[in-house]
Design a protein around this motif. Structure first.
Motif, mmCIF file in Angstrom:
data_model
loop_
_atom_site.group_PDB
_atom_site.id
_atom_site.type_symbol
_atom_site.label_atom_id
_atom_site.label_comp_id
_atom_site.label_asym_id
_atom_site.label_seq_id
_atom_site.Cartn_x
_atom_site.Cartn_y
_atom_site.Cartn_z
ATOM 1 N N ALA A 15 2.818 6.953 -8.644
ATOM 2 C CA ALA A 15 2.406 7.445 -9.913
ATOM 3 C C ALA A 15 0.943 8.231 -9.779
ATOM 4 C CB ALA A 15 2.292 6.495 -10.903
ATOM 5 N N SER A 16 0.483 7.905 -8.688
ATOM 6 C CA SER A 16 -1.061 8.392 -8.821
ATOM 7 C C SER A 16 -1.656 8.035 -7.460
ATOM 8 C CB SER A 16 -1.781 8.240 -9.928
ATOM 9 O OG SER A 16 -2.314 6.556 -10.026
ATOM 10 N N GLU A 17 -2.673 8.476 -7.028
ATOM 11 C CA GLU A 17 -3.358 7.982 -5.825
ATOM 12 C C GLU A 17 -4.076 6.641 -6.078
ATOM 13 O OE1 GLU A 17 -5.098 7.498 -2.399
ATOM 14 O OE2 GLU A 17 -3.781 9.200 -3.083
ATOM 15 N N ARG A 18 -4.398 6.380 -7.301
ATOM 16 C CA ARG A 18 -4.848 4.940 -7.578
ATOM 17 C C ARG A 18 -3.576 3.919 -7.196
ATOM 18 N NH1 ARG A 18 -4.691 1.522 -12.119
ATOM 19 N NH2 ARG A 18 -6.218 0.100 -12.244
ATOM 20 N N HIS A 19 -2.584 4.326 -7.861
ATOM 21 C CA HIS A 19 -1.413 3.635 -7.560
ATOM 22 C C HIS A 19 -1.220 3.162 -6.113
ATOM 23 C CE1 HIS A 19 3.171 3.102 -8.419
ATOM 24 N NE2 HIS A 19 2.595 1.808 -8.265
ATOM 25 N N ARG A 20 -1.344 4.421 -5.467
ATOM 26 C CA ARG A 20 -0.991 4.470 -3.851
ATOM 27 C C ARG A 20 -2.071 3.651 -3.344
ATOM 28 N NH1 ARG A 20 -1.492 3.562 0.459
ATOM 29 N NH2 ARG A 20 -1.018 4.755 2.259
ATOM 30 N N ARG A 21 -3.505 3.360 -3.875
ATOM 31 C CA ARG A 21 -4.324 2.532 -3.270
ATOM 32 C C ARG A 21 -4.010 1.059 -3.431
ATOM 33 N NH1 ARG A 21 -7.911 6.305 -5.227
ATOM 34 N NH2 ARG A 21 -8.487 4.944 -6.907
ATOM 35 N N LEU A 22 -3.729 0.931 -4.731
ATOM 36 C CA LEU A 22 -3.525 -0.522 -5.232
ATOM 37 C C LEU A 22 -2.149 -1.077 -4.386
ATOM 38 C CD1 LEU A 22 -3.755 -0.432 -9.007
ATOM 39 C CD2 LEU A 22 -5.031 -1.520 -7.432
ATOM 40 N N VAL A 23 -0.941 -0.124 -4.165
ATOM 41 C CA VAL A 23 0.178 -0.787 -3.386
ATOM 42 C C VAL A 23 -0.341 -1.223 -2.058
ATOM 43 C CG1 VAL A 23 2.076 -0.097 -2.310
ATOM 44 C CG2 VAL A 23 1.827 0.667 -4.749
ATOM 45 N N GLY A 24 -1.089 -0.166 -1.545
ATOM 46 C CA GLY A 24 -1.848 -0.420 -0.124
ATOM 47 C C GLY A 24 -2.801 -1.525 0.171
ATOM 48 N N VAL A 25 -3.096 -2.196 -0.985
ATOM 49 C CA VAL A 25 -3.967 -3.351 -0.863
ATOM 50 C C VAL A 25 -2.941 -4.533 -0.345
ATOM 51 C CG1 VAL A 25 -5.041 -5.199 -1.913
ATOM 52 C CG2 VAL A 25 -5.701 -3.064 -2.244
ATOM 53 N N GLY A 26 -1.837 -4.549 -0.873
ATOM 54 C CA GLY A 26 -0.823 -5.772 -0.647
ATOM 55 C C GLY A 26 -0.350 -5.499 0.839
ATOM 56 N N PHE A 27 -0.131 -4.358 1.400
ATOM 57 C CA PHE A 27 0.263 -4.234 2.670
ATOM 58 C C PHE A 27 -0.799 -4.205 3.749
ATOM 59 C CE2 PHE A 27 3.759 -1.918 0.359
ATOM 60 C CZ PHE A 27 4.783 -2.394 1.169
ATOM 61 N N GLU A 28 -1.951 -4.155 3.261
ATOM 62 C CA GLU A 28 -2.860 -4.352 4.413
ATOM 63 C C GLU A 28 -3.020 -6.053 4.379
ATOM 64 O OE1 GLU A 28 -6.652 -3.242 2.482
ATOM 65 O OE2 GLU A 28 -6.131 -1.148 2.833
ATOM 66 N N GLN A 29 -2.738 -6.906 3.552
ATOM 67 C CA GLN A 29 -2.501 -8.463 3.688
ATOM 68 C C GLN A 29 -1.368 -8.738 4.480
ATOM 69 O OE1 GLN A 29 -2.775 -10.334 -0.118
ATOM 70 N NE2 GLN A 29 -1.920 -12.042 0.542
ATOM 71 N N ILE A 30 -0.172 -8.115 4.458
ATOM 72 C CA ILE A 30 1.050 -8.648 5.121
ATOM 73 C C ILE A 30 0.939 -7.813 6.647
ATOM 74 C CG2 ILE A 30 2.398 -9.079 3.121
ATOM 75 C CD1 ILE A 30 4.068 -6.614 3.768
ATOM 76 N N GLY A 31 0.104 -6.623 7.047
ATOM 77 C CA GLY A 31 0.203 -6.034 8.362
ATOM 78 C C GLY A 31 1.593 -5.061 8.555
ATOM 79 N N VAL A 32 2.146 -4.767 7.422
ATOM 80 C CA VAL A 32 3.181 -3.742 7.673
ATOM 81 C C VAL A 32 2.528 -2.218 7.241
ATOM 82 C CG1 VAL A 32 5.695 -3.068 6.823
ATOM 83 C CG2 VAL A 32 5.102 -5.372 7.088
ATOM 84 N N PRO A 33 2.719 -1.401 8.223
ATOM 85 C CA PRO A 33 2.232 -0.106 8.016
ATOM 86 C C PRO A 33 2.955 0.823 6.920
ATOM 87 C CG PRO A 33 3.179 0.081 10.061
ATOM 88 C CD PRO A 33 3.495 -1.513 9.734
ATOM 89 N N ILE A 34 2.050 1.344 6.014
ATOM 90 C CA ILE A 34 2.726 2.621 5.316
ATOM 91 C C ILE A 34 2.921 3.942 5.887
ATOM 92 C CG2 ILE A 34 2.491 3.751 2.966
ATOM 93 C CD1 ILE A 34 1.247 1.134 1.957
ATOM 94 N N LEU A 35 4.057 4.127 6.305
ATOM 95 C CA LEU A 35 4.065 5.432 6.985
ATOM 96 C C LEU A 35 4.242 6.674 6.272
ATOM 97 C CD1 LEU A 35 6.836 4.317 9.487
ATOM 98 C CD2 LEU A 35 4.225 4.296 9.602
ATOM 99 N N GLY A 36 4.366 6.591 4.940
ATOM 100 C CA GLY A 36 4.297 7.805 3.972
ATOM 101 C C GLY A 36 4.539 7.311 2.269
ATOM 102 N N ALA A 37 4.183 8.124 1.642
ATOM 103 C CA ALA A 37 4.258 8.118 0.188
ATOM 104 C C ALA A 37 4.750 9.001 -0.738
ATOM 105 C CB ALA A 37 2.969 7.365 -0.517
ATOM 106 N N LEU A 38 5.752 9.148 -1.135
ATOM 107 C CA LEU A 38 6.208 10.298 -2.073
ATOM 108 C C LEU A 38 5.865 10.059 -3.593
ATOM 109 C CD1 LEU A 38 7.956 10.262 0.547
ATOM 110 C CD2 LEU A 38 9.726 11.312 -0.643
ATOM 111 N N ASP A 39 5.370 10.948 -4.163
ATOM 112 C CA ASP A 39 4.861 10.922 -5.483
ATOM 113 C C ASP A 39 6.435 11.128 -6.392
ATOM 114 O OD1 ASP A 39 2.497 11.358 -4.745
ATOM 115 O OD2 ASP A 39 2.263 13.311 -5.088
ATOM 116 N N ARG A 40 6.070 10.735 -7.572
ATOM 117 C CA ARG A 40 7.369 10.921 -8.529
ATOM 118 C C ARG A 40 7.875 12.406 -8.583
ATOM 119 N NH1 ARG A 40 5.530 6.635 -13.545
ATOM 120 N NH2 ARG A 40 5.669 4.772 -12.225
ATOM 121 N N ASP A 41 9.103 12.650 -8.511
ATOM 122 C CA ASP A 41 9.650 13.827 -8.554
ATOM 123 C C ASP A 41 10.998 13.837 -8.906
ATOM 124 O OD1 ASP A 41 10.214 16.397 -8.355
ATOM 125 O OD2 ASP A 41 9.051 17.031 -6.730
#
Length: 440
Positions: free
Chosen positions: A157-183
């Protein structure tokens, strides 16, 4: 022979954006000069046509329920020349399949495990943030046979949403390889059996280019290529699902008849047969120099009026059937029947070669794997041959001759439940709603 690397795009559930990401990735990498080969897990003949359009190379189906390991390995081996990278697309959720032997449930995870392809998860993160990482972690740990190499976020939904999702992935160590906006404009048009066929999609090239632009801008393509792993070789080279029904096969192929698996056609060609396409919608009869006719599935219910008015096709088909075998799968079976009722309730006369009447106005979903045992010998299978395939249609049968002596096959579902007889075989003409994938 060097076998190319591969990876599988999957998701925890349907509707997450797998097709969007897969097609965009395939086209984006092909634009870089890579020789990309599309693969679809499961019994889907529509998505492979889109893969072929995106990559410029024929795509293949791999189905862990319908196919043996040797068959899948043979298809991959045959597709390896002139290929740099396999980009496979899963079906439904990553682990969704039928109850069956380990590795043969029809789930996308089976294909990833057999081929040694790492999984890239597409996660629809609409409505949640850090919890998306818990979903990814569950997928990563659920099946020790597979590796989840990273995720691509969808519906951000937004860059803030992207950062919040990223917090969880930092915890589990699975890389985020990309992020698509709502479209919502990125979606491809659909109809009752899935995507509108590639050949019918308006401005397909422009749509694929836009998908590629979006994925290239939102996804780390270099990281995706680096995540791919060498395809695991498996003993066996079996590729042919069923024997050719003839030496020169008249194949109906147009917008009414397009659902045929490329591995079936490739197996026939490998066995020495020649495929001769013709178009019933263009009012063409089966070519007279062919020795059999095959009517595959498709959308005859959308073109019933045109087919009923195709006098050259119908009379030519009837004349052809007097001396040579004709077979129809699903839509082809409907056209071989007596009548076909369209969505508006208009009943159209068909070829009247088999005692069945069908209706699209009285819609009912029929979906699932089928194991068929041929009752009477046909041009492509001796009696008692067991074929594995599937049924996927909305047509209802409104009239049907139940005489077992006229049946094409006896059928069970994936769990062995008896579904009775299917289709018809009368003289040289046969057909049913069953789509064959492989022999068993």
């Amino acid at each position: 022979m060097t076998v190319p690397n591969g990876l599988l795009i999957a998701a925890p559930r349907s509707g997450s954006g797998k097709s969007t990401v897969t097609l965009g990735l395939q086209r984006a990498l092909a634009r870089r000069g890579m020789k990309v080969r599309g693969v679809k897990s499961g019994p889907d003949y529509i998505d492979t046509a889109f893969h072929a359009a995106a990559t410029g190379r024929p795509a293949i189906n791999l189905d862990s329920f319908a196919m043996s390991d040797a068959t899948m390995a043979g298809l991959v081996a045959a597709s390896s020349p002139d290929t740099d990278l396999f980009v496979a697309e899963g079906s439904m959720g990553l682990f969704d399949g039928v109850r069956g032997a380990s590795g043969h449930t029809g789930a996308s995870a089976d294909v990833a495990a057999l081929m040694g392809w790492p999984v890239i998860l597409v996660l629809d993160v609409a409505g949640h943030a850090q919890s998306a990482a818990a979903t990814a972690l569950g997928c990563a740990r659920f099946d020790p046979r597979i590796e989840v190499a990273g995720v691509i976020l969808n519906n951000v939904a937004s860059e803030r949403h992207r950062r919040l999702v990223g917090v969880g992935f930092e915890q589990i160590g699975v890389p985020i390889l990309g992020a698509l906006d709502r479209d919502k404009t990125l979606t491809l048009p659909e109809r009752h059996l899935g995507l509108v066929q590639a050949g019918e999609t308006d401005d397909l090239e422009a749509r694929l280019e836009r998908l590629a632009d979006t994925v290239a801008a939102a996804v780390d393509l270099d990281a995706m290529v680096a995540a791919a792993q060498p395809t695991r070789t498996v003993a066996g080279t079996d590729q042919t699902a069923l024997r050719p029904p003839g030496q020169r096969i008249a194949l109906a192929r147009d917008r009414s008849f397009s659902f045929v698996y490329e591995h079936i056609l490739a197996g026939w060609r490998q066995a020495g047969a020649e495929i001769v396409p013709f178009s019933p919608l263009a009012d063409e009869a089966p070519p007279s120099d062919c020795d059999c006719c095959w009517l595959p599935g498709g959308y005859p219910e959308l073109h019933a009026g045109a087919l009923a008015a195709a006098d050259v096709f119908l009379s030519g088909l009837r004349a052809f059937a007097e001396s040579r075998p004709v077979h129809g799968e699903c839509g082809g079976y409907m056209v071989l029947g007596r009548t076909l009722e369209d969505a508006d309730g208009i009943i159209h006369a068909m070829a009247d070669l088999l005692p069945v009447e069908t209706s699209y106005a009285k819609r009912k979903l029929h979906l699932g794997y089928r194991i068929a045992e041929i009752v009477q010998e046909t041009s492509f299978a001796p009696a008692s041959t067991r074929l594995v395939g599937h049924e996927f249609h909305y047509a209802a049968i409104t009239a049907f001759d139940p005489d077992p002596a006229l049946a094409f096959a006896t059928v069970t579902d994936a769990e062995g439940r008896d579904l009775g007889t299917a289709g018809h075989r009368i003289d040289r003409v046969s057909g049913s709603f069953f789509h064959a994938i492989a022999a068993r």
